[in-house]
Design a protein around this motif. Structure first.
Motif, PDB file in Angstrom:
ATOM      1  N   CYS A 155       7.627  18.218  33.396  1.00  0.00           N
ATOM      2  CA  CYS A 155       8.501  17.146  33.902  1.00  0.00           C
ATOM      3  C   CYS A 155       8.862  17.385  35.367  1.00  0.00           C
ATOM      4  O   CYS A 155       9.421  18.420  35.717  1.00  0.00           O
ATOM      5  CB  CYS A 155       9.773  17.099  33.048  1.00  0.00           C
ATOM      6  SG  CYS A 155      10.940  15.846  33.602  1.00  0.00           S
ATOM      7  N   LEU A 156       8.512  16.407  36.202  1.00  0.00           N
ATOM      8  CA  LEU A 156       8.939  16.456  37.607  1.00  0.00           C
ATOM      9  C   LEU A 156      10.242  15.688  37.799  1.00  0.00           C
ATOM     10  O   LEU A 156      11.082  16.051  38.620  1.00  0.00           O
ATOM     11  CB  LEU A 156       7.863  15.836  38.508  1.00  0.00           C
ATOM     12  CG  LEU A 156       6.517  16.549  38.583  1.00  0.00           C
ATOM     13  CD1 LEU A 156       5.637  15.891  39.639  1.00  0.00           C
ATOM     14  CD2 LEU A 156       6.703  18.024  38.893  1.00  0.00           C
ATOM     15  N   ARG A 157      10.378  14.622  37.040  1.00  0.00           N
ATOM     16  CA  ARG A 157      11.500  13.721  37.262  1.00  0.00           C
ATOM     17  C   ARG A 157      11.781  12.974  35.960  1.00  0.00           C
ATOM     18  O   ARG A 157      10.843  12.516  35.296  1.00  0.00           O
ATOM     19  CB  ARG A 157      11.026  12.720  38.316  1.00  0.00           C
ATOM     20  CG  ARG A 157      12.061  12.082  39.127  1.00  0.00           C
ATOM     21  CD  ARG A 157      11.433  11.391  40.333  1.00  0.00           C
ATOM     22  NE  ARG A 157      11.634  12.114  41.574  1.00  0.00           N
ATOM     23  CZ  ARG A 157      10.931  11.902  42.676  1.00  0.00           C
ATOM     24  NH1 ARG A 157       9.952  11.008  42.693  1.00  0.00           N
ATOM     25  NH2 ARG A 157      11.198  12.585  43.761  1.00  0.00           N
ATOM     26  N   GLY A 253      14.123  15.312  19.152  1.00  0.00           N
ATOM     27  CA  GLY A 253      14.163  14.704  20.478  1.00  0.00           C
ATOM     28  C   GLY A 253      14.138  15.773  21.557  1.00  0.00           C
ATOM     29  O   GLY A 253      14.872  16.759  21.487  1.00  0.00           O
ATOM     30  N   VAL A 254      13.267  15.586  22.536  1.00  0.00           N
ATOM     31  CA  VAL A 254      13.146  16.559  23.629  1.00  0.00           C
ATOM     32  C   VAL A 254      13.387  15.823  24.950  1.00  0.00           C
ATOM     33  O   VAL A 254      12.471  15.236  25.512  1.00  0.00           O
ATOM     34  CB  VAL A 254      11.738  17.209  23.644  1.00  0.00           C
ATOM     35  CG1 VAL A 254      11.686  18.363  24.630  1.00  0.00           C
ATOM     36  CG2 VAL A 254      11.313  17.666  22.252  1.00  0.00           C
ATOM     37  N   PRO A 255      14.631  15.821  25.439  1.00  0.00           N
ATOM     38  CA  PRO A 255      14.902  15.155  26.714  1.00  0.00           C
ATOM     39  C   PRO A 255      14.490  16.089  27.855  1.00  0.00           C
ATOM     40  O   PRO A 255      15.268  16.944  28.269  1.00  0.00           O
ATOM     41  CB  PRO A 255      16.420  14.933  26.673  1.00  0.00           C
ATOM     42  CG  PRO A 255      16.950  15.910  25.666  1.00  0.00           C
ATOM     43  CD  PRO A 255      15.825  16.456  24.858  1.00  0.00           C
ATOM     44  N   LEU A 256      13.258  15.927  28.319  1.00  0.00           N
ATOM     45  CA  LEU A 256      12.735  16.868  29.325  1.00  0.00           C
ATOM     46  C   LEU A 256      13.510  16.743  30.634  1.00  0.00           C
ATOM     47  O   LEU A 256      13.775  15.638  31.109  1.00  0.00           O
ATOM     48  CB  LEU A 256      11.254  16.596  29.567  1.00  0.00           C
ATOM     49  CG  LEU A 256      10.316  16.937  28.401  1.00  0.00           C
ATOM     50  CD1 LEU A 256       8.897  16.449  28.687  1.00  0.00           C
ATOM     51  CD2 LEU A 256      10.314  18.446  28.129  1.00  0.00           C
ATOM     52  N   GLU A 257      13.856  17.899  31.200  1.00  0.00           N
ATOM     53  CA  GLU A 257      14.518  17.943  32.504  1.00  0.00           C
ATOM     54  C   GLU A 257      13.501  18.400  33.546  1.00  0.00           C
ATOM     55  O   GLU A 257      12.547  19.094  33.199  1.00  0.00           O
ATOM     56  CB  GLU A 257      15.669  18.959  32.469  1.00  0.00           C
ATOM     57  CG  GLU A 257      16.764  18.579  31.507  1.00  0.00           C
ATOM     58  CD  GLU A 257      17.716  19.744  31.232  1.00  0.00           C
ATOM     59  OE1 GLU A 257      17.745  20.700  32.039  1.00  0.00           O
ATOM     60  OE2 GLU A 257      18.408  19.677  30.207  1.00  0.00           O
ATOM     61  N   PRO A 258      13.719  18.058  34.812  1.00  0.00           N
ATOM     62  CA  PRO A 258      12.777  18.513  35.844  1.00  0.00           C
ATOM     63  C   PRO A 258      12.553  20.023  35.747  1.00  0.00           C
ATOM     64  O   PRO A 258      13.515  20.793  35.633  1.00  0.00           O
ATOM     65  CB  PRO A 258      13.469  18.120  37.145  1.00  0.00           C
ATOM     66  CG  PRO A 258      14.319  16.940  36.767  1.00  0.00           C
ATOM     67  CD  PRO A 258      14.786  17.216  35.356  1.00  0.00           C
ATOM     68  N   GLY A 259      11.292  20.414  35.752  1.00  0.00           N
ATOM     69  CA  GLY A 259      10.948  21.835  35.641  1.00  0.00           C
ATOM     70  C   GLY A 259      10.585  22.250  34.230  1.00  0.00           C
ATOM     71  O   GLY A 259       9.931  23.266  34.040  1.00  0.00           O
ATOM     72  N   ASP A 260      11.004  21.479  33.235  1.00  0.00           N
ATOM     73  CA  ASP A 260      10.641  21.807  31.848  1.00  0.00           C
ATOM     74  C   ASP A 260       9.161  21.534  31.616  1.00  0.00           C
ATOM     75  O   ASP A 260       8.623  20.527  32.086  1.00  0.00           O
ATOM     76  CB  ASP A 260      11.413  20.924  30.863  1.00  0.00           C
ATOM     77  CG  ASP A 260      12.861  21.349  30.694  1.00  0.00           C
ATOM     78  OD1 ASP A 260      13.245  22.397  31.222  1.00  0.00           O
ATOM     79  OD2 ASP A 260      13.606  20.613  29.999  1.00  0.00           O
ATOM     80  N   VAL A 261       8.529  22.398  30.846  1.00  0.00           N
ATOM     81  CA  VAL A 261       7.150  22.158  30.419  1.00  0.00           C
ATOM     82  C   VAL A 261       7.116  22.231  28.899  1.00  0.00           C
ATOM     83  O   VAL A 261       7.398  23.279  28.308  1.00  0.00           O
ATOM     84  CB  VAL A 261       6.171  23.192  31.030  1.00  0.00           C
ATOM     85  CG1 VAL A 261       4.740  22.888  30.586  1.00  0.00           C
ATOM     86  CG2 VAL A 261       6.264  23.195  32.557  1.00  0.00           C
ATOM     87  N   LEU A 262       6.800  21.099  28.288  1.00  0.00           N
ATOM     88  CA  LEU A 262       6.698  21.045  26.824  1.00  0.00           C
ATOM     89  C   LEU A 262       5.293  21.484  26.426  1.00  0.00           C
ATOM     90  O   LEU A 262       4.302  20.952  26.938  1.00  0.00           O
ATOM     91  CB  LEU A 262       6.982  19.611  26.351  1.00  0.00           C
ATOM     92  CG  LEU A 262       6.821  19.303  24.868  1.00  0.00           C
ATOM     93  CD1 LEU A 262       7.758  20.147  24.007  1.00  0.00           C
ATOM     94  CD2 LEU A 262       7.072  17.810  24.606  1.00  0.00           C
ATOM     95  N   VAL A 263       5.227  22.476  25.559  1.00  0.00           N
ATOM     96  CA  VAL A 263       3.942  23.017  25.083  1.00  0.00           C
ATOM     97  C   VAL A 263       3.813  22.647  23.606  1.00  0.00           C
ATOM     98  O   VAL A 263       4.711  22.946  22.811  1.00  0.00           O
ATOM     99  CB  VAL A 263       3.899  24.554  25.252  1.00  0.00           C
ATOM    100  CG1 VAL A 263       2.565  25.109  24.772  1.00  0.00           C
ATOM    101  CG2 VAL A 263       4.150  24.942  26.704  1.00  0.00           C
TER     102      VAL A 263
END
Ligand SMILES: O=C(O)CCC(=O)C(=O)O
Ligand SMILES: [Fe+2]
Length: 319
Positions: A155-157, A253-263
């Protein structure tokens, strides 16, 4: 069952490797960049692949300087690849630490790192470029026998905190006969709308198994939006609906934040996304996606499938 497993990752360590690679090579599409990638990924240290019980997780710790990214592009093809080269490098480093990143001839010009942004005119599609619809739970590229074993979404944004969802098939509760019904080849899964030139394919659709087994347990191949469910027999349909309902019940639910990488283990976990309203003003949600192959992970029931003529690009070689 509703917590998201988080694994910490060291920003400086990853950035040091990414910067070193980019100091040598202008872009991540340089053949030499890929040649040097395995050694750089080794230097990252051990990155554990998804494993039973933790078959998806979020890598957290990377910091994204928002003002350096430039505007979110209106579509993947308009990405300023120089400006986000460091993030493409980071995604490829992480991918290479887990397996072998690969691309598709028919997707995003064969790039290894995909840009996922909402696109005007694509709002209601069942693809990463959509927004106003619920993106139904799916395995990535479920139509193809060469699909990723692991998928990374970085996630960038995500200014409106849009939630990605993930559900593990091994958390579902199904009856033995439902598992048996879904383990027989029944309906095909057709190429999704991201593969425009594969539609319609002249090749005969292949009946596929929805559930299958790997050494370590149950796996799935699921993409209801691209499955001609109107052709289903009653017993199959009721088992399929039970599976869909169970995946919904266990989804996280995975609310991705900038910098997070979901694997994500793409064989045991389906993912989707809640609807949102795109802004189209350069501040939109922006993800980077990489497909990863894990050598030796076979899907025995799928040998010989034509994959509707879609071919992978596998330039990443380990000496
Ligand atoms: O936007 C998301 O969170 C997921 C989109 C998606 O399914 C994908 O990029 O494969
Ligand atoms: Fe997806």
């Amino acid at each position: 069952m509703s917590t998201i497993p988080i694994r910490r990752i060291d920003h400086n360590r990853v950035m040091k490797q990414a910067s070193a690679l980019l100091a040598e090579h202008q872009t991540v599409s340089d053949p030499e960049f890929l040649r040097d990638l395995p050694a750089a990924a080794d230097d990252l240290g051990e990155l554990r692949p998804p494993e039973p019980g933790e078959d998806f997780y979020v890598l957290r710790g990377l910091r994204v300087p928002d003002d350096e990214l430039g505007p979110t592009p209106p579509g993947w093809a308009q990405t300023d690849r120089q400006r986000t080269a460091a993030w493409d490098a980071v995604m490829l480093l992480l991918a290479a630490a887990l397996g072998r990143p690969f691309g598709w001839h028919g997707q995003q010009a064969g790039r290894l790192v995909h840009d996922i942004v909402p696109g005007k005119g694509h709002e209601t599609e069942q693809t990463g470029a959509s927004s106003t619809v619920d993106l139904a739970a799916h395995n990535e590229d479920a139509f193809h026998p060469g699909r990723a074993n692991i998928m990374l979404l970085g996630c960038l944004r995500n200014p409106d905190h849009v939630t990605t969802r993930a559900a593990r098939v091994r958390d579902t509760r199904l009856a033995t006969d439902e598992i048996a019904t879904l383990s027989r080849p029944a309906l095909p899964i057709l190429p999704d709308d991201a593969y425009a030139e594969a539609q319609p394919s002249p090749l005969e659709p292949t009946p596929m198994r929805t559930l299958w087994h790997r050494e370590d347990g149950l796996c799935l191949r699921f993409d209801p939006a691209y499955t001609p469910l109107e052709q289903a027999e009653d017993a199959f349909m009721s088992a399929y609906e039970r599976l869909a309902g169970e995946l919904d019940r266990v989804s996280v639910g995975v609310p991705l934040e900038p910098g997070d990488v979901l694997v994500i283990d793409n064989d045991t976990v389906v993912h989707g996304r809640e609807p949102f309203r795109a802004r189209y003003d350069g501040t939109d949600r922006w993800l980077k996606r990489v497909n990863v192959r894990v050598p030796g992970r076979e899907r025995p029931g799928e040998r010989g499938e034509h994959g509707y003529g879609q071919r992978t690009i596998e330039p990443y070689q380990v000496a």
